[in-house]
Design a protein around this motif. Sequence first.
Motif, mmCIF file in Angstrom:
data_model
loop_
_atom_site.group_PDB
_atom_site.id
_atom_site.type_symbol
_atom_site.label_atom_id
_atom_site.label_comp_id
_atom_site.label_asym_id
_atom_site.label_seq_id
_atom_site.Cartn_x
_atom_site.Cartn_y
_atom_site.Cartn_z
ATOM 1 N N GLY A 82 0.846 -0.717 0.056
ATOM 2 C CA GLY A 82 -0.191 0.462 0.195
ATOM 3 C C GLY A 82 1.171 1.500 -0.344
ATOM 4 N N ALA A 95 2.847 5.193 -4.080
ATOM 5 C CA ALA A 95 2.736 4.595 -5.318
ATOM 6 C C ALA A 95 3.284 5.534 -6.659
ATOM 7 C CB ALA A 95 1.243 4.847 -5.960
ATOM 8 N N ASP A 127 1.298 0.253 -9.710
ATOM 9 C CA ASP A 127 0.832 0.369 -8.192
ATOM 10 C C ASP A 127 1.691 -0.942 -8.128
ATOM 11 O OD1 ASP A 127 -0.220 -2.151 -6.924
ATOM 12 O OD2 ASP A 127 -2.021 -1.121 -7.552
ATOM 13 N N SER A 134 -1.345 4.381 4.465
ATOM 14 C CA SER A 134 -2.105 4.355 3.104
ATOM 15 C C SER A 134 -3.572 3.989 3.476
ATOM 16 C CB SER A 134 -1.606 3.988 2.087
ATOM 17 O OG SER A 134 -2.045 2.781 1.895
ATOM 18 N N THR A 190 -6.841 3.170 -0.099
ATOM 19 C CA THR A 190 -6.865 3.871 -1.200
ATOM 20 C C THR A 190 -8.345 4.039 -1.759
ATOM 21 O OG1 THR A 190 -4.987 1.692 -1.517
ATOM 22 C CG2 THR A 190 -6.232 2.073 -3.537
ATOM 23 N N TYR A 221 -0.797 12.207 -3.058
ATOM 24 C CA TYR A 221 -1.836 11.388 -3.589
ATOM 25 C C TYR A 221 -1.029 10.861 -4.737
ATOM 26 C CZ TYR A 221 -4.103 14.154 -0.189
ATOM 27 O OH TYR A 221 -4.730 14.879 0.976
ATOM 28 N N ARG A 276 -8.525 4.569 -9.753
ATOM 29 C CA ARG A 276 -8.187 4.200 -7.728
ATOM 30 C C ARG A 276 -7.619 5.761 -7.873
ATOM 31 N NH1 ARG A 276 -5.118 -0.472 -6.813
ATOM 32 N NH2 ARG A 276 -4.992 -0.112 -8.866
ATOM 33 N N ARG A 293 -4.749 6.271 -4.348
ATOM 34 C CA ARG A 293 -3.904 6.446 -3.366
ATOM 35 C C ARG A 293 -3.975 7.568 -2.691
ATOM 36 N NH1 ARG A 293 -0.251 2.254 -3.142
ATOM 37 N NH2 ARG A 293 -2.557 0.942 -3.986
#
Length: 421
Positions: A42, A45, A199, A278, A280, A306, A312, A314
């Motif tokens: 997580g 990113a 990701d 985090s 998501t 962000y 999605r 993150r």
Amino acid sequence: MHISVLGAGVIGVTTAYRLLQDGHQVSLIDARQQPGEGTSQGNGAQLSYSYVAPLADPSVWTKWAYYLFSKDSPLTIRPTADLDQYRWLLEFLRCCNAQRVRQTTIDLLQLAFYSRDQLTQWNAGLQLSFDHQRSGKLVMFTDAQGLEAAAQQVRFQSQYGCQQEVLGAAECIRIEPALGHSQRDWVGGVYTPSEEAGDCPQFCRALVASMQAHPNFRFIGGARISDVRREGRALRAVQAGGQWLAADRFVLALGAESVEFARLLDLRLPLYPLKGYSITVPLEDEASRTAAPQVSITDIARKIVYARLGQRLRVAGRIELVGQDRRIPPAAIEELKNGLRELFPGCALGEDATLSPWMGFRPATPSGVPIVGASPIENLHLNIGQGALGWTLACGSAALVADQIAGRRRAIDDTAFQYRG
């Protein structure tokens, strides 16, 4: 040669891939059932190749009371009974000077750019699917003093190949219109158009899947390492999941768990886990998708990042020195949710369970420079200490380890990354 890579986070997975490319027989060992399920699962990113400012910074000296006592501080230090915490903090403070920060920045930039080139090269052939995008990054500031300090850093980094711009608030909003709805009083930001996002666990699993078609590769999941077998100054085998696994060489890439493993070998590593969190956010409706940023955003005051990952978003943040506390306090998740509400109020937040709340330990050295190279154990190589830049530095660190093991000339100077005891 048979090489065992210990740890299947992004550092270990990329190392295994690069060694497999060199023709070695590779075993990838991890306590978790799937690769990328630990700190890589997580993370923030962002692939932050140009914005590598280390945590150890001279400003720490003026903000120390704020970090220790303010409820609003994005950095938390909770004293423990662990002497390693105090050793790490003392060395960290020694690194909080302008000369050290400049050298750290240079070292991290060369490794980051090398890593970017490696990922580009690998993915051109593999075509992995991991919501990879090159949409740039904005680091946003609410105080003029902070922006001016960032401008000085931008001027310094321009000597080493970074292409960045210091922009006013209106220009930042023009680049990322979603910021126009935020409830923060921005003074401006640093824009790096070449930055990327992706990701990380998807990348890990896709890369392992590509390796599993190779007869010289084996992934051993669900196998926690509990003991070692030594012979003189060499490591001969590790006990993992109840079985002894031998190899000619080993690469340690266990992240924060590397310290515990090293103790089995009477080896001290200057790492400490920087805990982060985090969420998501699924962008399930058109209004949320429109309200979410395309450009990666860092709110420097809140230390929240962000990153858009397809449909999605993150949201990751906080830095906590709290030992091995694996709890996820509701307040930490609420802080991330409040950050999202402030910056991108049009993004719908569902129930907490839909947000995949996560915590992870980012294993950092006091200076922020990772350790990539030989260890005092003659057949054990280290690939550790990337901290919050693990995803960014992974491919370059892996390539560096492969070159070291092969005895090839390094693509970059690896002196700064050597283990020094």
